[in-house]
Structure formats: C-alpha cells, structure tokens
Design a protein around this motif. Structure first.
Motif, short mmCIF file in Angstrom:
data_model
loop_
_atom_site.label_atom_id
_atom_site.label_comp_id
_atom_site.label_asym_id
_atom_site.label_seq_id
_atom_site.Cartn_x
_atom_site.Cartn_y
_atom_site.Cartn_z
N VAL A 103 -4.12 25.69 -29.95
CA VAL A 103 -3.63 24.54 -30.70
C VAL A 103 -3.29 24.96 -32.13
CG1 VAL A 103 -4.12 22.20 -31.48
CG2 VAL A 103 -5.05 23.01 -29.29
N MET A 104 -2.07 24.70 -32.55
CA MET A 104 -1.59 25.05 -33.89
C MET A 104 -1.15 23.79 -34.62
SD MET A 104 -1.78 28.34 -33.27
CE MET A 104 -1.72 29.41 -31.80
N HIS A 105 -1.51 23.69 -35.89
CA HIS A 105 -1.04 22.58 -36.71
C HIS A 105 0.08 22.99 -37.65
CE1 HIS A 105 -4.89 20.76 -35.38
NE2 HIS A 105 -4.23 19.64 -35.53
N TYR A 106 0.48 24.24 -37.56
CA TYR A 106 1.60 24.76 -38.36
C TYR A 106 2.52 25.54 -37.43
CZ TYR A 106 -1.45 23.69 -42.32
OH TYR A 106 -2.26 23.05 -43.22
N PHE A 107 3.81 25.40 -37.67
CA PHE A 107 4.80 26.13 -36.88
C PHE A 107 5.49 27.15 -37.78
CE2 PHE A 107 9.28 26.54 -35.48
CZ PHE A 107 9.04 27.17 -34.26
N ASP A 133 4.68 27.46 -21.53
CA ASP A 133 4.69 26.00 -21.55
C ASP A 133 4.12 25.54 -22.88
OD1 ASP A 133 5.64 25.70 -18.88
OD2 ASP A 133 3.61 26.06 -18.13
N VAL A 134 4.97 24.97 -23.74
CA VAL A 134 4.52 24.56 -25.06
C VAL A 134 4.75 23.06 -25.23
CG1 VAL A 134 6.74 25.23 -26.09
CG2 VAL A 134 4.74 24.93 -27.56
N ALA A 135 3.71 22.37 -25.67
CA ALA A 135 3.80 20.95 -25.96
C ALA A 135 3.88 20.76 -27.47
CB ALA A 135 2.61 20.21 -25.40
N ILE A 136 4.79 19.89 -27.91
CA ILE A 136 4.96 19.62 -29.33
C ILE A 136 4.64 18.15 -29.55
CG2 ILE A 136 6.60 19.55 -31.23
CD1 ILE A 136 7.96 21.97 -29.89
N VAL A 137 3.60 17.91 -30.34
CA VAL A 137 3.11 16.55 -30.57
C VAL A 137 3.70 16.04 -31.87
CG1 VAL A 137 1.08 15.08 -30.80
CG2 VAL A 137 0.98 17.14 -29.36
N GLY A 138 4.42 14.92 -31.79
CA GLY A 138 5.04 14.34 -32.98
C GLY A 138 6.51 14.05 -32.74
N GLY A 139 7.07 13.17 -33.57
CA GLY A 139 8.47 12.81 -33.39
C GLY A 139 9.27 12.82 -34.67
N ALA A 140 8.76 13.48 -35.71
CA ALA A 140 9.48 13.56 -36.99
C ALA A 140 10.22 14.89 -37.09
CB ALA A 140 8.50 13.36 -38.15
N ALA A 162 0.81 20.83 -32.83
CA ALA A 162 0.51 19.47 -33.30
C ALA A 162 1.21 19.23 -34.63
CB ALA A 162 -0.99 19.27 -33.42
N MET A 163 2.44 18.76 -34.56
CA MET A 163 3.22 18.47 -35.76
C MET A 163 2.97 17.02 -36.18
SD MET A 163 4.89 21.37 -36.33
CE MET A 163 3.27 22.04 -36.00
N THR A 164 1.71 16.74 -36.50
CA THR A 164 1.24 15.38 -36.76
C THR A 164 1.14 15.06 -38.25
OG1 THR A 164 -1.00 16.28 -36.44
CG2 THR A 164 0.01 15.16 -34.58
N GLY A 165 1.66 15.91 -39.08
CA GLY A 165 1.66 15.66 -40.51
C GLY A 165 0.42 16.18 -41.21
#
Length: 328
Positions: free
Chosen positions: A142-146, A156-163, A244-247
C-alpha cells in the motif's frame, strides 16, 4: 537572536525569508527534510498545473522549456533562488518545540536551539496522508504517494481516489501495461479533474482499458486481494498493489505542539488572522504562511497565491519588531 525563523523550506518559506531580507530583517529557515521537500515526493517529471510566472518568488524569473514547468525544473529553480539570495538554511533538522513568547522565542530542533523574535510556520500539508483506516493498510503493498509507474508494470494495481493525482496515476500505470482498477468513493470523478485529463480517463474506462468502481470503498486489504464495498454488495478483486491517492492533511500534532489553536470547522483551520492580513496565529509573534493556512481545505492556497502571504507577514513583522516590549 535573529529577527525571524521560518519553519519550512518550500517555495512559500523561501519567499518569507526573501521578504524578510528585503525589509532589513535577518532570518533563518529550518527544514526537517530537503529543500522543497514536498517536491521530492512528487511524481517524476510531474507537470505543474501553473505556468512559470505564477510560481516565481522574490522577483526571480522562472525560465522553462515548456508552457508549464516540471518537477525537476521547479527543484532547480528554487535551489537557484535560495543560493542567489544567500538564504540561511538548516536542512534535515526537524523542529521539536517552540518555547518563549513574542519577541523572544526559542526554537528547539533535534540538533540545536535558536533564539528569535518572530516565527513563521510554512510547512505545507504533503507529509501526512489521509488514511483509509481499513485492515491491511499498513502492508508494504500500500502506497500513499505515487512516484512513477514502472514498479507496477504487468501487475494488478488498484488506485483509490477520483481526483487529479488518482487520474494521473491511473493513466500512467495503464500506459505501462498495468492492470488498473480505480476505486472511487463518489458517484463520479472529482469536479476538479483537469479538462485535458478527464476525457482521457473517461474514454479508457468506457472502453474497458481501466476498470472503475464508483460509490465504492475499500473494506480490507490482503496480500493478494482487495475487498470492496460496492453498491451491489461486497466484492473481492485480485490485487498486487494499492495506490491510495486519498489526499493529505497538515501535521496537526506539530501545530498543536507549537501552541497553535485549531478551529472547530470542517477544514480544521489553524487559527490565524486572515481578515487583518497579518496571518498571525493565536500565539503572538507566530505566523502561518502558504497552504497550511487552509487546514484540510488543501485546495484553497497554492504556491501562486500563498507566496503573497510572505509580503503581508513581513510587513507586520517589520512594523512590530520595533515596538516590542523590553525582554525580561
């Protein structure tokens, strides 16, 4: 004893020190990481949404090859400004405490203590990710930075967020042959997604190149799977990585350690003087500058408008420094 210490060596922190210098004040910048530390964590070759003239500080031109500058050009620009202005910097030196009062503060770091009349906090918000608070979030996958898409090719990569950050990560990973799934809590992508990105990602979703779940949240993360709460009920998908691109949010623990009060509003805004344009906090002689002023409303202040905080703060500092009561 210096006139002002600036905590944070990002663009706004540098601008504060430059404006102090313009007013004949001596200043010191203390930074817990690298110069422009947030930029270090930005994606490689990331393009700023702002044009170069909106990122300039201290009247120094920002030359760039393209219409909009990239991360590496910004890092070079702000370094050149810091060296040209001969700013006094202490890098990789986290601040741990602030003692004293207006006119005689002691800034305590892991390395030393510094005496100063005034303090400006320009620490931004990029260091503390908004967590999903679900089981498995602390797994290494799990990464919070890309940073770049190469580690996720053929996985298989999941990207969380819609911004914007989620959309850019999804497109980059897709174009490097990752199997991309977007998990969006809202019924559609964020209204703030840039106009040149929206049709690209929507077309990829419509054609099935990128899978997307809307009105969906992550319920749990396992080493080889991701569990979702969808409108149709619970669902599990194969998964190697989660972005997790959740801000992000300000470091409230640090602000409270400095004695800055936090308003009880939706944005958890740090208390400071906006109406009077001094940006002084509830603690006399302690100021906020830049994005940190918006609290969790991280889209309110950017470099292009936050840089002007420096002028207003240093006008107030220069005026009040000569009228301070005698130090005990």
């Amino acid at each position: 004893m210096c006139d002002v210490i600036v905590i944070g060596a990002g663009p706004v922190g540098l601008a504060c020190s430059i404006e102090a210098k313009r007013r004949g004040l001596d200043s010191l910048i203390i930074e817990k990481g690298a110069l422009c530390n947030s930029f270090i964590g930005y994606p490689t070759r990331m393009e700023f949404f702002s044009t170069p003239e909106l990122l300039e500080i201290g009247g120094h031109p920002f030359p760039t090859r393209d219409y909009k500058p990239r991360r590496e050009e910004a890092l070079d620009y702000y370094r050149r400004v810091a060296t040209t202005e001969d700013l006094d910097l202490r890098l990789y030196e986290p601040v741990t405490d602030l003692r004293g009062r207006d006119g005689h503060y002691t800034v305590v770091t892991e390395e030393a203590t510094y005496e100063t009349r005034k303090v400006v906090v320009a620490t931004g918000f990029y260091d503390v990710p908004n967590r999903m608070d679900v089981p498995g979030e602390d797994l290494d996958k799990v990464m919070h930075y890309f940073k770049e898409p190469y580690p996720y090719a053929l996985t298989d990569v999941a990207i969380v967020g819609g911004a914007n950050s989620a959309v850019k990560a999804a497109l980059a990973c897709y174009r490097h042959e990752a199997n991309v799934t977007m998990i969006v809590r809202e019924p559609e992508l964020d209204d703030g997604v840039k106009y040149w990105l929206r049709p690209d990602v929507e077309n990829r979703i419509d054609e099935g190149s990128i899978d997307a779940y809307f009105n969906t949240t992550v319920s749990a993360i396992e080493p080889e799977a991701l569990h979702l709460d969808t409108p149709e009920g619970p669902e599990s998908i194969a998964n190697d990585f989660v972005l997790a691109m959740t801000g992000y949010r300000p470091n409230y623990d640090f602000l409270e350690r400095l004695g800055i009060a936090i308003r009880n509003d939706d944005a958890r805004t740090p208390v400071h003087d906006e109406e009077g344009d001094t940006f002084e906090t509830n603690r006399d002689g302690l100021y906020l500058a830049g994005t940190i002023c918006g609290g969790c409303d991280t889209s309110r202040w950017f470099i292009e408008n936050g840089r002007f905080h420096a002028e207003k703060i240093m006008d107030h500092v220069a005026t009040t420094i000569g009228t301070e009561p005698a130090m005990a």
